[in-house]
Design a protein around this motif. Structure first.
Motif, PDB file in Angstrom:
ATOM      1  N   ARG A 230       0.831  -1.213   0.000  1.00  0.00           N
ATOM      2  CA  ARG A 230       0.000   0.000   0.000  1.00  0.00           C
ATOM      3  C   ARG A 230       0.861   1.257   0.000  1.00  0.00           C
ATOM      4  O   ARG A 230       0.520   2.261  -0.633  1.00  0.00           O
ATOM      5  N   ALA A 231       2.001   1.206   0.699  1.00  0.00           N
ATOM      6  CA  ALA A 231       2.882   2.376   0.741  1.00  0.00           C
ATOM      7  C   ALA A 231       3.449   2.716  -0.638  1.00  0.00           C
ATOM      8  O   ALA A 231       3.797   3.859  -0.907  1.00  0.00           O
ATOM      9  N   LEU A 232       3.525   1.705  -1.511  1.00  0.00           N
ATOM     10  CA  LEU A 232       4.085   1.906  -2.845  1.00  0.00           C
ATOM     11  C   LEU A 232       3.027   2.168  -3.911  1.00  0.00           C
ATOM     12  O   LEU A 232       3.366   2.568  -5.029  1.00  0.00           O
ATOM     13  N   THR A 233       1.747   1.961  -3.564  1.00  0.00           N
ATOM     14  CA  THR A 233       0.698   2.087  -4.581  1.00  0.00           C
ATOM     15  C   THR A 233      -0.452   3.003  -4.178  1.00  0.00           C
ATOM     16  O   THR A 233      -1.282   3.339  -5.028  1.00  0.00           O
ATOM     17  N   MET A 237      -0.215   7.884   0.361  1.00  0.00           N
ATOM     18  CA  MET A 237       1.062   7.509   0.966  1.00  0.00           C
ATOM     19  C   MET A 237       2.233   7.977   0.106  1.00  0.00           C
ATOM     20  O   MET A 237       3.221   8.515   0.610  1.00  0.00           O
ATOM     21  N   VAL A 238       2.136   7.775  -1.198  1.00  0.00           N
ATOM     22  CA  VAL A 238       3.218   8.172  -2.097  1.00  0.00           C
ATOM     23  C   VAL A 238       3.372   9.689  -2.124  1.00  0.00           C
ATOM     24  O   VAL A 238       4.481  10.216  -2.160  1.00  0.00           O
ATOM     25  N   THR A 239       2.264  10.412  -2.087  1.00  0.00           N
ATOM     26  CA  THR A 239       2.318  11.877  -2.059  1.00  0.00           C
ATOM     27  C   THR A 239       3.019  12.370  -0.808  1.00  0.00           C
ATOM     28  O   THR A 239       3.856  13.284  -0.860  1.00  0.00           O
ATOM     29  N   ALA A 240       2.697  11.770   0.349  1.00  0.00           N
ATOM     30  CA  ALA A 240       3.339  12.173   1.606  1.00  0.00           C
ATOM     31  C   ALA A 240       4.826  11.862   1.571  1.00  0.00           C
ATOM     32  O   ALA A 240       5.655  12.645   2.035  1.00  0.00           O
ATOM     33  N   PHE A 241       5.179  10.718   1.001  1.00  0.00           N
ATOM     34  CA  PHE A 241       6.572  10.299   0.966  1.00  0.00           C
ATOM     35  C   PHE A 241       7.401  11.206   0.062  1.00  0.00           C
ATOM     36  O   PHE A 241       8.518  11.603   0.402  1.00  0.00           O
ATOM     37  N   THR A 242       6.882  11.536  -1.129  1.00  0.00           N
ATOM     38  CA  THR A 242       7.642  12.336  -2.091  1.00  0.00           C
ATOM     39  C   THR A 242       7.490  13.827  -1.861  1.00  0.00           C
ATOM     40  O   THR A 242       8.229  14.626  -2.434  1.00  0.00           O
TER      41      THR A 242
END
Length: 332
Positions: A230-233, A237-242
């Protein structure tokens, strides 16, 4: 055995400035346990790991078990240290709705047998939540490297402090014995490899050849395979990470764009909670040149292993791609 009246030259103390441990022949040892415990606490407690998405602080030293000793044998220093460390941490999203997220950090294998890069730094959260998951994954991205910098300082300080006075000076010998210091380490398997592959020919580039390489990486995460997938898709989550706008269509032939379009591509294959395959390229690469990213997620009993292989990376861009850490999380 020396002849009667001659004596063994190793025991002729009048040739020694201090008349002890002639030629550093005897085994001598210093206990560095107490010093190490205080040094590690000083380096780690209160440490803050901050990104534009989350702020995490290491608050308590819950457990520090192990030992550290320094030995001198025949003029060579041998460092033995082995520590298992558990700490508490508190964190929050910079713009989050939850005041505080709590968790644990564990370092199980700080020892002379492991290079600093091979030391495990594991993080878990106390309770599951969306903010907690985002904080955790930001912590996983930023935390291990910064914690390892502190552990590297401990190792350097240990060697600097306990090398002094361990090797006694010989007659007419220079005071500097740094060349005699050694560290006893065992071999270990590298998890990250960079293997050259054959040159690929791009017919669309007028038969111009591009040297490429394959990057491989393996990481353990203290979460389930479902959470890691889920963290990769998951676009949130991806928006928060990048920390930027993201375009993400997690389906076969679905497109993705990250970092302002500087990284883009499409999903080739998705096996839920198990595998992700992408066509992946950087905007700076030769036109129409794509690499293939394959992410395999393998959930174990107490952790989840992520294996990543990225083939077709232009050789000229490989070092930069590795240094920036993009390859370590695939599409992120």
């Amino acid at each position: 055995m020396a002849k009667w009246g001659e004596g063994d030259p190793r025991w002729i103390v009048e040739e020694r400035p201090d008349a002890t441990n002639v030629n550093n022949w005897h085994w001598t040892e210093k206990n560095a346990c107490s010093w190490s415990t205080e040094k590690l606490k000083d380096l780690l407690m209160g440490m803050q790991i901050e990104s534009s998405v989350a702020i995490v602080t290491l608050t308590e030293m819950d457990k520090i078990e192990g030992e550290a000793v320094v030995n001198n044998r025949k003029g060579k220093l041998i460092f033995f240290y082995e520590w298992d460390i558990t700490m508490s941490w508190k964190g929050r999203l910079t713009n989050g709705t939850v005041e505080c997220v709590e968790g644990k950090m564990n370092i199980p294998n700080l020892s002379e047998e492991n290079d600093v890069k091979e030391i495990e730094v594991n993080f878990t959260t106390k309770e599951k939540s969306v903010d907690g998951d985002i904080t955790l994954f930001c912590f996983l991205a930023e935390g291990p490297g910064k914690v390892k910098e502190k552990l590297s300082c401990y190792i350097s300080s240990l060697k600097e402090k306990f090398s002094k006075g361990m090797i006694l000076p010989k007659k007419d010998a220079p005071a500097n014995n740094e060349s005699q210091i050694t560290n006893l380490s065992s071999g270990f398997n590298k998890k990250m490899q960079m293997n050259n592959v054959n040159k690929l020919e791009d017919s669309n580039e007028r038969q111009k050849k591009t040297d490429t390489t394959t990057l491989n990486s393996s990481h353990n995460f203290q979460c389930t395979g479902e959470e890691l997938f889920r963290a990769l898709t998951d676009i949130q989550m991806v928006t928060a990470f990048t920390n930027g706008p993201v375009k993400l269509e997690p389906k076969k032939n679905g497109k993705f764009e990250l970092f302002g379009g500087n990284v883009h591509g499409e999903f080739v294959e998705l096996v839920e909670h198990k595998k992700i395959v992408q066509r992946w390229r950087s905007k700076l690469w030769p036109a129409n040149h794509y690499s293939t990213v394959t992410i395999t997620i393998d959930q174990q009993q107490d952790h989840t292993n992520l294996r990543l292989s990225q083939s077709g990376v232009p050789q000229s861009e490989a070092d930069e791609l590795w240094r920036t850490g993009i390859v370590s999380t695939g599409s992120l």
